[in-house]
Design a protein around this motif. Structure first.
Motif, short mmCIF file in Angstrom:
data_model
loop_
_atom_site.label_atom_id
_atom_site.label_comp_id
_atom_site.label_asym_id
_atom_site.label_seq_id
_atom_site.Cartn_x
_atom_site.Cartn_y
_atom_site.Cartn_z
N PHE A 80 3.13 -7.60 -11.07
CA PHE A 80 4.10 -7.90 -10.02
C PHE A 80 5.06 -6.73 -9.78
O PHE A 80 5.49 -6.50 -8.64
CB PHE A 80 4.88 -9.17 -10.35
N LEU A 81 5.39 -6.00 -10.84
CA LEU A 81 6.21 -4.81 -10.65
C LEU A 81 5.47 -3.77 -9.82
O LEU A 81 6.04 -3.11 -8.96
CB LEU A 81 6.60 -4.21 -12.01
N ARG A 82 4.17 -3.64 -10.06
CA ARG A 82 3.36 -2.74 -9.24
C ARG A 82 3.37 -3.17 -7.78
O ARG A 82 3.53 -2.35 -6.87
CB ARG A 82 1.91 -2.73 -9.75
N LEU A 83 3.16 -4.47 -7.56
CA LEU A 83 3.14 -4.98 -6.19
C LEU A 83 4.44 -4.65 -5.47
O LEU A 83 4.43 -4.14 -4.35
CB LEU A 83 2.92 -6.50 -6.20
N ASN A 84 5.56 -4.93 -6.12
CA ASN A 84 6.84 -4.73 -5.45
C ASN A 84 7.24 -3.26 -5.37
O ASN A 84 7.93 -2.86 -4.43
CB ASN A 84 7.92 -5.56 -6.15
N TYR A 85 6.78 -2.46 -6.32
CA TYR A 85 7.06 -1.03 -6.22
C TYR A 85 6.29 -0.42 -5.06
O TYR A 85 6.84 0.40 -4.30
CB TYR A 85 6.69 -0.31 -7.52
N THR A 86 5.03 -0.79 -4.88
CA THR A 86 4.26 -0.26 -3.75
C THR A 86 4.86 -0.74 -2.42
O THR A 86 4.91 0.03 -1.45
CB THR A 86 2.78 -0.68 -3.86
N ARG A 87 5.34 -1.96 -2.37
CA ARG A 87 6.00 -2.45 -1.15
C ARG A 87 7.31 -1.70 -0.93
O ARG A 87 7.69 -1.41 0.23
CB ARG A 87 6.26 -3.95 -1.27
N TYR A 88 8.01 -1.38 -2.02
CA TYR A 88 9.24 -0.60 -1.94
C TYR A 88 8.99 0.79 -1.35
O TYR A 88 9.76 1.28 -0.52
CB TYR A 88 9.85 -0.50 -3.34
N ARG A 89 7.87 1.41 -1.74
CA ARG A 89 7.55 2.73 -1.21
C ARG A 89 7.20 2.66 0.28
O ARG A 89 7.54 3.57 1.05
CB ARG A 89 6.40 3.35 -2.01
N TRP A 134 0.09 3.77 0.52
CA TRP A 134 0.88 2.80 -0.24
C TRP A 134 0.55 1.38 0.18
O TRP A 134 0.48 0.48 -0.65
CB TRP A 134 2.38 3.08 -0.06
N GLN A 135 0.33 1.17 1.47
CA GLN A 135 0.00 -0.18 1.93
C GLN A 135 -1.35 -0.63 1.39
O GLN A 135 -1.53 -1.81 1.07
CB GLN A 135 0.01 -0.23 3.46
N HIS A 136 -2.30 0.28 1.27
CA HIS A 136 -3.59 -0.08 0.65
C HIS A 136 -3.37 -0.54 -0.78
O HIS A 136 -4.03 -1.48 -1.24
CB HIS A 136 -4.53 1.12 0.67
N ARG A 137 -2.44 0.10 -1.47
CA ARG A 137 -2.14 -0.32 -2.85
C ARG A 137 -1.43 -1.67 -2.87
O ARG A 137 -1.64 -2.47 -3.80
CB ARG A 137 -1.31 0.75 -3.55
N VAL A 138 -0.58 -1.91 -1.90
CA VAL A 138 0.05 -3.23 -1.78
C VAL A 138 -1.02 -4.31 -1.69
O VAL A 138 -1.00 -5.32 -2.42
CB VAL A 138 0.98 -3.31 -0.55
N LEU A 139 -1.96 -4.11 -0.80
CA LEU A 139 -3.03 -5.10 -0.58
C LEU A 139 -3.90 -5.25 -1.81
O LEU A 139 -4.34 -6.36 -2.14
CB LEU A 139 -3.88 -4.69 0.63
N HIS A 140 -4.13 -4.14 -2.52
CA HIS A 140 -4.95 -4.20 -3.74
C HIS A 140 -4.24 -5.03 -4.83
O HIS A 140 -4.86 -5.89 -5.46
CB HIS A 140 -5.22 -2.79 -4.25
N CYS A 141 -2.95 -4.77 -5.04
CA CYS A 141 -2.20 -5.52 -6.06
C CYS A 141 -2.13 -7.00 -5.69
O CYS A 141 -2.28 -7.87 -6.54
CB CYS A 141 -0.78 -4.95 -6.19
N ARG A 142 -1.88 -7.27 -4.43
CA ARG A 142 -1.79 -8.66 -3.97
C ARG A 142 -3.12 -9.38 -4.17
O ARG A 142 -3.15 -10.53 -4.61
CB ARG A 142 -1.40 -8.66 -2.49
N ALA A 143 -4.21 -8.70 -3.86
CA ALA A 143 -5.53 -9.31 -4.03
C ALA A 143 -5.81 -9.60 -5.50
O ALA A 143 -6.41 -10.63 -5.83
CB ALA A 143 -6.61 -8.38 -3.46
#
Length: 241
Positions: A86-95, A119-128
């Protein structure tokens, strides 16, 4: 958005994703950890760098669990592994937020657009990863709930949507397990769909019957033609007496 000529260099799917990101408010759960100088290395294992200067990909992130992708198997993550995810998810969204915020009311350079997309691709990856790990939770709760007035597949669909919303709203800094938070959201979604089905039943108490949709126009027309013929014959007989 970048200039049209620059935008056309991006794949169509990235153009659509960029337009979507820039059209919606970017939200994330903030934590003081994001201000640390080496937070990117702590959470992602390395500084983000485009694999191709003309691409939109930073490459895969290291697995949460050593040697094993987070979505492999059905075993639940530990509390620490879940927090890291979850920290990864929110950090990527923060970026993503920082890039969007820095270019508010300004044209976004194509170089920054590529980093925003990466960064958005990473957001989607973490969320998935979060959703895949917790999908069994939706199935288990749907089986336990079993609402007679709601189709099981509709329950699953509503539960999955609630799971997605929960992943976006969950604050891992509060010390709770995500499953505790998600269960309440999933149950609320089941309650909403049950109320919706109940209101539908009030308006449409009868089940759909395809036979009721069949028109009797041809049958009525034939009956009318037969009646007209009988009347005509009767008229002719009366006239020849």
């Amino acid at each position: 958005l970048p200039a049209r000529a620059s935008l056309d260099r991006l794949p169509e799917v990235d153009q659509q994703l960029l337009a979507k990101v820039l059209a919606e408010p970017v939200e994330y759960m903030h934590t003081d950890m994001f201000a640390r100088p080496r937070v990117e290395v702590e959470l992602l294992g390395h500084k983000a760098s485009l694999l191709d200067p003309h691409g939109t990909d930073y490459g895969p992130m290291p697995p949460i669990r050593a040697g094993e992708p987070v979505h492999a198997g059905v075993s639940a993550l530990s509390a620490e592994e879940e927090k890291t995810l979850f920290l990864r998810l929110n950090y990527t969204r923060y970026r993503v937020y920082r890039i969007v915020e820095a270019h508010t009311k300004k044209r976004l350079p194509i170089g920054q657009a590529r980093h925003l997309l990466a960064w958005q691709h990473r957001v989607l990856h973490c969320r998935a990863d979060i959703v895949r790990t917790n999908v069994p939770l939706v199935l288990a709760m749907a089986k336990r709930t079993r609402l007679a007035t709601v189709d099981f597949s509709e329950l699953i669909s509503e539960g999955n949507m609630a799971l997605l919303r929960s992943a976006d709203k969950f604050d891992c800094e509060r010390g709770f397990k995500f499953s505790t938070y998600a269960c309440r959201a999933i149950l609320k979604s089941f309650s909403r769909v049950a109320m919706k089905a109940s209101r539908y039943r009030l308006h449409f108490p009868t089940e759909f019957d395809p036979s009721l949709e069949r028109s009797d126009f041809a049958e009525r027309r034939r009956e009318n033609e037969e009646a007209d013929c009988v009347d005509e014959v009767r008229t002719m007989i009366m006239a020849n007496r």
